[in-house]
Design a protein around this motif. Structure first.
Motif, PDB file in Angstrom:
ATOM      1  N   ALA A  88       0.837  -1.205   0.000  1.00 38.58           N
ATOM      2  CA  ALA A  88       0.000   0.000   0.000  1.00 38.58           C
ATOM      3  C   ALA A  88       0.868   1.249   0.000  1.00 38.58           C
ATOM      4  O   ALA A  88       1.917   1.283   0.629  1.00 38.58           O
ATOM      5  N   ALA A  89       0.396   2.251  -0.695  1.00 43.74           N
ATOM      6  CA  ALA A  89       1.037   3.562  -0.632  1.00 43.74           C
ATOM      7  C   ALA A  89       0.514   4.253   0.631  1.00 43.74           C
ATOM      8  O   ALA A  89      -0.692   4.290   0.858  1.00 43.74           O
ATOM      9  N   PRO A  90       1.406   4.763   1.466  1.00 40.68           N
ATOM     10  CA  PRO A  90       0.981   5.388   2.722  1.00 40.68           C
ATOM     11  C   PRO A  90      -0.039   6.509   2.501  1.00 40.68           C
ATOM     12  O   PRO A  90       0.123   7.338   1.609  1.00 40.68           O
ATOM     13  N   GLY A  91      -1.081   6.482   3.309  1.00 38.97           N
ATOM     14  CA  GLY A  91      -2.064   7.554   3.299  1.00 38.97           C
ATOM     15  C   GLY A  91      -2.960   7.605   2.078  1.00 38.97           C
ATOM     16  O   GLY A  91      -3.587   8.628   1.811  1.00 38.97           O
ATOM     17  N   GLN A 111      -4.223   3.280  -2.636  1.00 35.93           N
ATOM     18  CA  GLN A 111      -3.516   2.756  -3.797  1.00 35.93           C
ATOM     19  C   GLN A 111      -2.676   1.564  -3.366  1.00 35.93           C
ATOM     20  O   GLN A 111      -1.966   1.621  -2.357  1.00 35.93           O
ATOM     21  N   TYR A 112      -2.755   0.489  -4.150  1.00 36.69           N
ATOM     22  CA  TYR A 112      -2.046  -0.741  -3.849  1.00 36.69           C
ATOM     23  C   TYR A 112      -1.287  -1.184  -5.096  1.00 36.69           C
ATOM     24  O   TYR A 112      -1.727  -0.949  -6.217  1.00 36.69           O
ATOM     25  N   LYS A 113      -0.161  -1.866  -4.875  1.00 32.53           N
ATOM     26  CA  LYS A 113       0.706  -2.220  -5.993  1.00 32.53           C
ATOM     27  C   LYS A 113       1.329  -3.592  -5.758  1.00 32.53           C
ATOM     28  O   LYS A 113       1.626  -3.956  -4.618  1.00 32.53           O
ATOM     29  N   VAL A 114       1.541  -4.326  -6.854  1.00 31.09           N
ATOM     30  CA  VAL A 114       2.265  -5.590  -6.832  1.00 31.09           C
ATOM     31  C   VAL A 114       3.405  -5.458  -7.823  1.00 31.09           C
ATOM     32  O   VAL A 114       3.191  -5.070  -8.978  1.00 31.09           O
ATOM     33  N   ASP A 115       4.619  -5.785  -7.369  1.00 30.49           N
ATOM     34  CA  ASP A 115       5.789  -5.750  -8.245  1.00 30.49           C
ATOM     35  C   ASP A 115       6.116  -7.158  -8.723  1.00 30.49           C
ATOM     36  O   ASP A 115       6.163  -8.096  -7.923  1.00 30.49           O
TER      37      ASP A 115
END
Length: 119
Positions: free
Chosen positions: A26-29, A32-36
């Protein structure tokens, strides 16, 4: 990248999230979420009532994107919303947390004590 190809990726991401195969960051605050992956990544986000999905290359450039305001059917918007919800639930471990609380409340166990602040 074609819209149908992107929705195929959304469906696969949702499936892999539900089965616990992929882990999101998760991006702080934000929502938005991401998988690398080895040479790419995917991201899903929510901004107010709008949802999005991006495919990024090895440099972080967006090479494919879906955004719920752009010419989408209600079903397609719901697909993006559903992915975001599954990802957030997975990240925050919603089911695991509620299961633990329910188990603690139904049993006769005493909650663990620790030195952390109450909130």
């Amino acid at each position: 990248m074609e819209k149908n190809d992107l929705f195929d990726l959304v469906s696969k991401a949702k499936e892999k999230t539900e089965s616990g195969i992929i882990t999101w960051k998760a991006a702080p605050g934000s929502e938005q979420y991401k998988v690398d992956f080895a040479k790419s990544s995917i991201a899903v986000w929510k901004n107010k009532d709008k949802y999005g999905f991006s495919v990024l290359n090895f440099r972080g450039d967006i090479v494919g994107r879906l955004y719920s305001e752009e010419d989408m059917t209600d079903e397609e918007v719901e697909t993006l919303r559903s992915l975001h919800t599954k990802v957030a639930d997975s990240y925050y471990r919603i089911e695991e947390t509620f299961g633990d609380v329910l188990e603690g409340l139904e049993g006769n166990s005493v909650p663990e004590e620790d030195d952390s602040p109450p909130f």
